[in-house]
Design a protein around this motif. Structure first.
Motif, PDB file in Angstrom:
ATOM      1  N   UNK A 172      21.986 -15.739  -0.527  1.00 37.93           N
ATOM      2  CA  UNK A 172      22.707 -16.349   0.579  1.00 37.93           C
ATOM      3  C   UNK A 172      24.134 -15.826   0.563  1.00 37.93           C
ATOM      4  N   UNK A 173      24.613 -15.391   1.722  1.00 35.48           N
ATOM      5  CA  UNK A 173      25.997 -14.941   1.848  1.00 35.48           C
ATOM      6  C   UNK A 173      26.758 -15.990   2.648  1.00 35.48           C
ATOM      7  N   UNK A 174      27.877 -16.453   2.083  1.00 38.00           N
ATOM      8  CA  UNK A 174      28.688 -17.474   2.726  1.00 38.00           C
ATOM      9  C   UNK A 174      29.891 -16.806   3.383  1.00 38.00           C
ATOM     10  N   UNK A 175      29.791 -16.526   4.670  1.00 37.28           N
ATOM     11  CA  UNK A 175      30.924 -16.043   5.438  1.00 37.28           C
ATOM     12  C   UNK A 175      31.675 -17.235   6.023  1.00 37.28           C
ATOM     13  N   UNK A 176      32.900 -17.020   6.457  1.00 37.88           N
ATOM     14  CA  UNK A 176      33.653 -18.114   7.076  1.00 37.88           C
ATOM     15  C   UNK A 176      33.085 -18.474   8.442  1.00 37.88           C
ATOM     16  N   UNK A 177      32.384 -17.518   9.103  1.00 33.49           N
ATOM     17  CA  UNK A 177      31.850 -17.779  10.437  1.00 33.49           C
ATOM     18  C   UNK A 177      30.391 -18.237  10.412  1.00 33.49           C
ATOM     19  N   UNK A 178      29.635 -17.832   9.390  1.00 34.75           N
ATOM     20  CA  UNK A 178      28.202 -18.118   9.388  1.00 34.75           C
ATOM     21  C   UNK A 178      27.628 -17.919   7.992  1.00 34.75           C
ATOM     22  N   UNK A 179      26.413 -18.437   7.813  1.00 28.75           N
ATOM     23  CA  UNK A 179      25.644 -18.209   6.595  1.00 28.75           C
ATOM     24  C   UNK A 179      24.590 -17.150   6.899  1.00 28.75           C
ATOM     25  N   UNK A 180      24.358 -16.264   5.942  1.00 29.44           N
ATOM     26  CA  UNK A 180      23.375 -15.204   6.137  1.00 29.44           C
ATOM     27  C   UNK A 180      22.372 -15.231   4.982  1.00 29.44           C
ATOM     28  N   UNK A 181      21.099 -15.309   5.341  1.00 23.81           N
ATOM     29  CA  UNK A 181      20.018 -15.228   4.370  1.00 23.81           C
ATOM     30  C   UNK A 181      19.577 -13.781   4.243  1.00 23.81           C
ATOM     31  N   UNK A 182      19.625 -13.267   3.032  1.00 18.62           N
ATOM     32  CA  UNK A 182      19.107 -11.932   2.739  1.00 18.62           C
ATOM     33  C   UNK A 182      17.688 -12.102   2.211  1.00 18.62           C
ATOM     34  N   UNK A 183      16.727 -11.414   2.821  1.00 17.44           N
ATOM     35  CA  UNK A 183      15.328 -11.615   2.432  1.00 17.44           C
ATOM     36  C   UNK A 183      14.511 -10.361   2.695  1.00 17.44           C
ATOM     37  N   UNK A 184      13.444 -10.247   1.940  1.00 17.43           N
ATOM     38  CA  UNK A 184      12.437  -9.222   2.238  1.00 17.43           C
ATOM     39  C   UNK A 184      11.528  -9.783   3.325  1.00 17.43           C
ATOM     40  N   UNK A 185      11.481  -9.102   4.459  1.00 12.98           N
ATOM     41  CA  UNK A 185      10.685  -9.556   5.597  1.00 12.98           C
ATOM     42  C   UNK A 185       9.321  -8.884   5.543  1.00 12.98           C
ATOM     43  N   UNK A 186       8.265  -9.682   5.456  1.00 15.28           N
ATOM     44  CA  UNK A 186       6.925  -9.112   5.391  1.00 15.28           C
ATOM     45  C   UNK A 186       6.491  -8.538   6.736  1.00 15.28           C
ATOM     46  N   UNK A 187       7.082  -9.010   7.823  1.00 16.65           N
ATOM     47  CA  UNK A 187       6.780  -8.442   9.132  1.00 16.65           C
ATOM     48  C   UNK A 187       7.340  -7.029   9.250  1.00 16.65           C
ATOM     49  N   UNK A 188       8.594  -6.855   8.853  1.00  9.43           N
ATOM     50  CA  UNK A 188       9.257  -5.548   8.955  1.00  9.43           C
ATOM     51  C   UNK A 188       9.047  -4.673   7.728  1.00  9.43           C
ATOM     52  N   UNK A 189       8.538  -5.261   6.642  1.00 15.00           N
ATOM     53  CA  UNK A 189       8.365  -4.528   5.383  1.00 15.00           C
ATOM     54  C   UNK A 189       9.684  -3.887   4.948  1.00 15.00           C
ATOM     55  N   UNK A 190      10.730  -4.689   5.003  1.00 17.86           N
ATOM     56  CA  UNK A 190      12.067  -4.208   4.637  1.00 17.86           C
ATOM     57  C   UNK A 190      12.965  -5.412   4.404  1.00 17.86           C
ATOM     58  N   UNK A 191      14.092  -5.148   3.795  1.00 19.90           N
ATOM     59  CA  UNK A 191      15.082  -6.205   3.596  1.00 19.90           C
ATOM     60  C   UNK A 191      15.857  -6.394   4.889  1.00 19.90           C
ATOM     61  N   UNK A 192      16.007  -7.644   5.288  1.00 16.26           N
ATOM     62  CA  UNK A 192      16.710  -7.974   6.512  1.00 16.26           C
ATOM     63  C   UNK A 192      17.698  -9.111   6.262  1.00 16.26           C
ATOM     64  N   UNK A 193      18.724  -9.186   7.110  1.00 11.35           N
ATOM     65  CA  UNK A 193      19.702 -10.266   7.077  1.00 11.35           C
ATOM     66  C   UNK A 193      19.431 -11.214   8.242  1.00 11.35           C
ATOM     67  N   UNK A 194      19.353 -12.510   7.949  1.00 14.17           N
ATOM     68  CA  UNK A 194      19.069 -13.506   8.968  1.00 14.17           C
ATOM     69  C   UNK A 194      20.220 -14.518   9.027  1.00 14.17           C
ATOM     70  N   UNK A 195      20.846 -14.628  10.175  1.00 20.44           N
ATOM     71  CA  UNK A 195      21.889 -15.639  10.342  1.00 20.44           C
ATOM     72  C   UNK A 195      21.250 -17.015  10.387  1.00 20.44           C
ATOM     73  N   UNK A 196      21.773 -17.920   9.566  1.00 21.06           N
ATOM     74  CA  UNK A 196      21.174 -19.256   9.486  1.00 21.06           C
ATOM     75  C   UNK A 196      21.268 -20.002  10.805  1.00 21.06           C
ATOM     76  N   UNK A 197      22.317 -19.751  11.594  1.00 18.25           N
ATOM     77  CA  UNK A 197      22.463 -20.486  12.851  1.00 18.25           C
ATOM     78  C   UNK A 197      21.494 -19.995  13.925  1.00 18.25           C
ATOM     79  N   UNK A 198      20.758 -18.906  13.659  1.00 18.38           N
ATOM     80  CA  UNK A 198      19.750 -18.435  14.602  1.00 18.38           C
ATOM     81  C   UNK A 198      18.336 -18.847  14.193  1.00 18.38           C
ATOM     82  N   UNK A 199      18.232 -19.532  13.070  1.00  7.80           N
ATOM     83  CA  UNK A 199      16.919 -19.995  12.615  1.00  7.80           C
ATOM     84  C   UNK A 199      16.487 -21.194  13.443  1.00  7.80           C
ATOM     85  N   UNK A 200      15.241 -21.185  13.880  1.00  8.76           N
ATOM     86  CA  UNK A 200      14.691 -22.313  14.628  1.00  8.76           C
ATOM     87  C   UNK A 200      13.984 -23.296  13.703  1.00  8.76           C
ATOM     88  N   UNK A 201      13.448 -22.791  12.601  1.00  8.77           N
ATOM     89  CA  UNK A 201      12.865 -23.632  11.563  1.00  8.77           C
ATOM     90  C   UNK A 201      12.713 -22.790  10.305  1.00  8.77           C
TER      91      UNK A 201
END
Length: 232
Positions: A172-201
């Motif tokens: 987890x990256x704690x920026x002053x503007x947002x939180x970012x989850x760093x994860x291996x995405x099985x859909x993309x088969x790559x590491x991706x960054x996901x902004x927590x405020x864009x998560x629906x669930x």
């Protein structure tokens, strides 16, 4: 040098020697007057620190006495204080409460001179706080990172496209503007960054990627150094 620092350093000097140390030698090492050392020794003895000796002969720390297992210098204590203050500004409610509990435990574990640094609140962290995300539990994410448990993530990217991912959370990256989850995405088969405020669930799956986390984080770090990572 402040009194709290001197008291700490005097104990450290006495801990590291088996022979009596004169006030003059301590004063020279700490660059203060001998009179200050006499006052400090008296203050430590009043705090029941078992220092024995007398003027002109030297002082020793009675065997069997030691500082608490967790001990910091003045600068290290201030670094911890500032770190805890920054955590309180991070917008993660669970970590905020944990930081306050940690500060109270540390204050109770250190000698009185250092304890005063925690209670005086001389260091503060200001600035913007990232809003707490509404649809993702950061505490759940942190536990999934520790346990190496896959997460089911419903996510809307910056173009508004909604997808459902199974991800292996790495950091987890704690920026002053947002939180970012760093994860291996099985859909993309790559590491991706996901902004927590864009998560629906975001929910645990009960599926695990045991003993893969460190390897994937190394992959992330090496890739981040090249291109700062990619978003979801």
């Amino acid at each position: 040098m402040r009194k709290a620092a001197r008291l700490f350093e005097i104990i450290q000097i006495l801990r590291l020697t088996r022979k009596p140390v004169t006030a003059a030698a301590i004063a020279e090492a700490l660059e203060v007057t001998i009179r200050s050392i006499y006052r400090d020794i008296a203050a430590l003895q009043a705090m029941r620190v078992p220092i024995e000796g007398e003027r002109g002969i030297g002082y020793v720390l009675r065997s069997g006495f030691d500082l608490p297992p967790l001990m910091f210098s003045i600068e290290e204590t201030e670094a911890v204080m500032l770190g805890l203050a920054l955590i309180e500004r991070a917008g993660d409610p669970e970590l905020t409460q944990a930081s306050r509990r940690a500060g109270a435990k540390l204050a109770g574990a250190v000698p009185e001179p250092l304890r005063q640094l925690f209670s005086s609140r001389t260091l503060h962290a200001w600035g913007e706080i990232a809003p707490t995300p509404e649809r993702i539990d950061l505490g759940l994410v942190r536990r999934a990172i520790r346990d190496e448990e896959k997460l089911a993530l419903d996510y809307r990217d910056e173009q508004g496209q909604q997808t459902r991912r199974t991800v292996r959370p790495l950091a987890l990256i704690y920026y002053s503007q947002a939180f970012v989850l760093v994860a291996w995405c099985e859909l993309r088969q790559a590491i991706r960054n996901f902004r927590a405020d864009r998560a629906l669930s975001c929910m645990p799956t009960g599926q695990y990627f045991r003993h893969e986390g460190d390897r994937l984080r190394e992959l992330w770090i090496s890739g981040w150094q090249i291109n700062q990572g990619q978003s979801g």
